[in-house]
Design an enzyme around this catalytic site. Sequence first.
Site, PDB file in Angstrom:
ATOM      1  N   ARG A  88       0.529  -1.455   0.091  1.00 17.21           N
ATOM      2  CA  ARG A  88      -0.033  -0.294   0.142  1.00 17.21           C
ATOM      3  C   ARG A  88       0.674   1.302   0.147  1.00 17.21           C
ATOM      4  O   ARG A  88       0.364   2.543  -0.126  1.00 17.21           O
ATOM      5  CB  ARG A  88      -0.965   0.004   1.207  1.00 17.21           C
ATOM      6  N   ARG A 122     -24.026   1.867  -3.474  1.00 11.95           N
ATOM      7  CA  ARG A 122     -24.041   0.714  -2.690  1.00 11.95           C
ATOM      8  C   ARG A 122     -25.084   0.761  -1.662  1.00 11.95           C
ATOM      9  O   ARG A 122     -24.992   1.851  -0.860  1.00 11.95           O
ATOM     10  CB  ARG A 122     -22.701   0.302  -1.878  1.00 11.95           C
ATOM     11  N   ARG A 155     -23.832   2.030   4.122  1.00  9.98           N
ATOM     12  CA  ARG A 155     -22.751   1.812   5.217  1.00  9.98           C
ATOM     13  C   ARG A 155     -21.687   3.023   5.445  1.00  9.98           C
ATOM     14  O   ARG A 155     -21.466   3.940   4.466  1.00  9.98           O
ATOM     15  CB  ARG A 155     -21.654   0.835   4.839  1.00  9.98           C
TER      16      ARG A 155
END
Length: 197
Positions: A88, A122, A155
């Site tokens: 990362r 989403r 979410r």
Amino acid sequence: MKLIFLGPPGAGKGTLATLVAAEYKIPHISTGDIFRTAIRNKTPLGLKVQSIIDSGQLVSDDITIELVQNRLMEDDIGGGFILDGFPRTIPQAEALERIIDIDRVINFDISDEDVIARLSGRRMCKNCGQNYHMVFSKPAVENVCDKCGGELIIREDDKIDSIKKRLEVYRKQTAPLIDHYKKQDKLTDIDARPQAE
Ligand SMILES: [Zn+2]
């Protein structure tokens, strides 16, 4: 075939990694899974990760690298693997180079706008956890779960501000890896723009 899947959140890395891993019978290694396994097994590193996550901190490069290194010493990786979510940062990539040689880095090319469009669409059922997408996998009735009739919610991670923050971290810390691997002649770009099904 030792691969890295590189790309921002919402680029579809995990989904494609699962398919490719099953097709070639190689493990799909994500740092999230490694963390969860270490925590579940209560290894010394797992306990450390647990306390870091509990305190709301990010797991450091050192600990992440050690966990990935341990994972890459297991005996199921002989035929290759897919690393998803690692490295990362440049220091993580350099550490990985000291551990093992990677064959190819697949760069999931997608704009911030497309990531935002995908992630912000989403929805999740509040009741049973079923996932939906307002463009790509709509429920029959708006905001109502097909399975249980529950209410659909967004979410925390998929709220616009949170997506923008994650993208900012990605562009700053992780995107420099694109050049890093391009210089090593290991990069393959794929078009990761969402496509309606
Ligand atoms: Zn439901």
